[in-house]
Scaffold this motif. Structure first.
Motif, short mmCIF file in Angstrom:
data_model
loop_
_atom_site.label_atom_id
_atom_site.label_comp_id
_atom_site.label_asym_id
_atom_site.label_seq_id
_atom_site.Cartn_x
_atom_site.Cartn_y
_atom_site.Cartn_z
N LYS A 96 0.83 -1.21 0.00
CA LYS A 96 0.00 0.00 0.00
C LYS A 96 0.87 1.26 0.00
CE LYS A 96 -3.81 -2.17 2.43
NZ LYS A 96 -4.51 -2.29 3.71
N GLU A 97 2.07 1.14 0.57
CA GLU A 97 2.99 2.29 0.61
C GLU A 97 3.39 2.73 -0.79
OE1 GLU A 97 6.26 0.86 2.95
OE2 GLU A 97 4.96 0.43 4.66
N ASN A 98 3.31 1.83 -1.76
CA ASN A 98 3.72 2.12 -3.13
C ASN A 98 2.53 2.31 -4.07
OD1 ASN A 98 5.76 -0.38 -2.13
ND2 ASN A 98 6.72 1.52 -2.74
N LEU A 99 1.33 2.41 -3.53
CA LEU A 99 0.13 2.40 -4.35
C LEU A 99 0.07 3.54 -5.36
CD1 LEU A 99 -1.73 0.07 -4.13
CD2 LEU A 99 -3.26 1.41 -2.72
N SER A 100 0.44 4.75 -4.96
CA SER A 100 0.35 5.86 -5.92
C SER A 100 1.31 5.66 -7.08
CB SER A 100 0.60 7.21 -5.23
OG SER A 100 1.88 7.25 -4.67
N GLU A 101 2.49 5.14 -6.82
CA GLU A 101 3.45 4.86 -7.89
C GLU A 101 2.95 3.72 -8.78
OE1 GLU A 101 7.85 2.87 -8.28
OE2 GLU A 101 7.39 3.98 -6.46
N ILE A 102 2.39 2.68 -8.17
CA ILE A 102 1.87 1.55 -8.93
C ILE A 102 0.71 1.99 -9.81
CG2 ILE A 102 0.65 -0.66 -8.71
CD1 ILE A 102 2.44 -1.18 -6.20
N ILE A 103 -0.18 2.82 -9.26
CA ILE A 103 -1.32 3.32 -10.02
C ILE A 103 -0.83 4.18 -11.20
CG2 ILE A 103 -3.30 4.89 -9.95
CD1 ILE A 103 -3.81 3.78 -7.06
N LYS A 104 0.15 5.02 -10.95
CA LYS A 104 0.69 5.87 -12.02
C LYS A 104 1.27 5.01 -13.15
CE LYS A 104 3.86 9.57 -13.05
NZ LYS A 104 5.22 10.01 -12.85
N ASP A 105 2.08 4.02 -12.80
CA ASP A 105 2.66 3.12 -13.81
C ASP A 105 1.57 2.34 -14.54
OD1 ASP A 105 5.16 3.96 -13.01
OD2 ASP A 105 5.59 2.16 -11.84
N SER A 106 0.60 1.86 -13.78
CA SER A 106 -0.47 1.06 -14.36
C SER A 106 -1.35 1.90 -15.27
CB SER A 106 -1.33 0.44 -13.25
OG SER A 106 -0.55 -0.46 -12.49
N TYR A 107 -1.53 3.15 -14.94
CA TYR A 107 -2.38 4.00 -15.77
C TYR A 107 -1.79 4.16 -17.17
CZ TYR A 107 -5.49 7.70 -17.27
OH TYR A 107 -6.42 8.43 -17.96
N GLU A 108 -0.48 4.30 -17.25
CA GLU A 108 0.17 4.39 -18.56
C GLU A 108 -0.12 3.14 -19.39
OE1 GLU A 108 4.33 5.30 -18.14
OE2 GLU A 108 3.90 6.92 -16.73
N ALA A 109 -0.03 1.98 -18.75
CA ALA A 109 -0.32 0.72 -19.45
C ALA A 109 -1.80 0.63 -19.81
CB ALA A 109 0.09 -0.47 -18.59
N ALA A 110 -2.67 1.11 -18.92
CA ALA A 110 -4.11 1.07 -19.18
C ALA A 110 -4.46 1.94 -20.38
CB ALA A 110 -4.88 1.53 -17.94
N LEU A 111 -3.84 3.10 -20.50
CA LEU A 111 -4.08 3.98 -21.66
C LEU A 111 -3.72 3.26 -22.96
CD1 LEU A 111 -2.70 7.42 -20.40
CD2 LEU A 111 -5.10 6.78 -20.74
N TYR A 112 -2.62 2.58 -22.94
CA TYR A 112 -2.18 1.83 -24.12
C TYR A 112 -3.21 0.76 -24.49
CZ TYR A 112 0.62 -1.23 -27.07
OH TYR A 112 1.07 -2.02 -28.09
N LEU A 113 -3.68 0.01 -23.49
CA LEU A 113 -4.67 -1.03 -23.74
C LEU A 113 -5.97 -0.46 -24.28
CD1 LEU A 113 -4.12 -3.31 -20.61
CD2 LEU A 113 -3.45 -3.77 -22.97
N VAL A 114 -6.41 0.66 -23.73
CA VAL A 114 -7.65 1.28 -24.19
C VAL A 114 -7.51 1.73 -25.64
CG1 VAL A 114 -9.20 3.27 -23.88
CG2 VAL A 114 -8.46 1.94 -21.90
N ARG A 115 -6.38 2.29 -25.99
CA ARG A 115 -6.16 2.72 -27.39
C ARG A 115 -6.16 1.51 -28.33
NH1 ARG A 115 -2.20 6.07 -24.98
NH2 ARG A 115 -0.58 4.74 -25.87
#
Length: 150
Positions: A96-115
């Motif tokens: 949980k201590e790394n959640l904001s970093e994990i979410i940020k990294d994951s969001y970049e991947a999610a954008l790619y998948l959505v495109r």
């Protein structure tokens, strides 16, 4: 004492144990490689968490940006991925201590998948993740906030 940490927070246990193994030399024990293998178990937990966030964020974006295409499958995917995330965080709460970093990294991947999966282009997608950690993990979300993404 270590058995408690092993059961309470697997990720933190892997970090601590690999550090301890690196600091000792026992004759015949390959402490360097053993420590690296234990550390890799913790990295695998983090990678698995990031993968589940990739999927849930991609589906949340599609849910909100393509309401005409919503499906039961999207909702099931969002719910099942959230449950996987919650189980990982239950077993390894220090992640949980790394959640904001994990979410940020994951969001970049999610954008790619959505495109890849939709007709949406980069200009149609929010540059920053429009969801906070609480929303992403809320089993009752996404309904009711469509207006906030406009």
């Amino acid at each position: 004492m270590e058995m408690g940490l092993y059961k309470e927070d697997f990720y933190r246990w892997t970090v601590e144990q690999s550090n301890l193994l690196r600091s000792i030399e026992l004759e015949g024990l390959d402490t360097k490689n053993l420590a690296e293998e234990i550390a890799s178990l913790g990295r695998q937990e983090r990678k698995e968490l990031r993968t589940h966030f990739n999927v849930v964020l991609g589906h949340l974006l599609k849910w909100h940006l393509l309401p005409q295409e919503r499906s039961k499958l999207w909702q099931v995917t969002i719910d099942s991925e959230r449950r996987e995330i919650l189980w990982i965080l239950r077993d390894s709460p220090s992640l949980k201590e790394n959640l904001s970093e994990i979410i940020k990294d994951s969001y970049e991947a999610a954008l790619y998948l959505v495109r890849l999966e939709t007709s949406l282009e980069s200009k149609d997608l929010p540059k920053e993740c429009p969801y906070n950690g609480e929303q992403i993990l809320d089993l009752c979300f996404p309904t009711g906030i469509d207006e906030e993404l406009d």
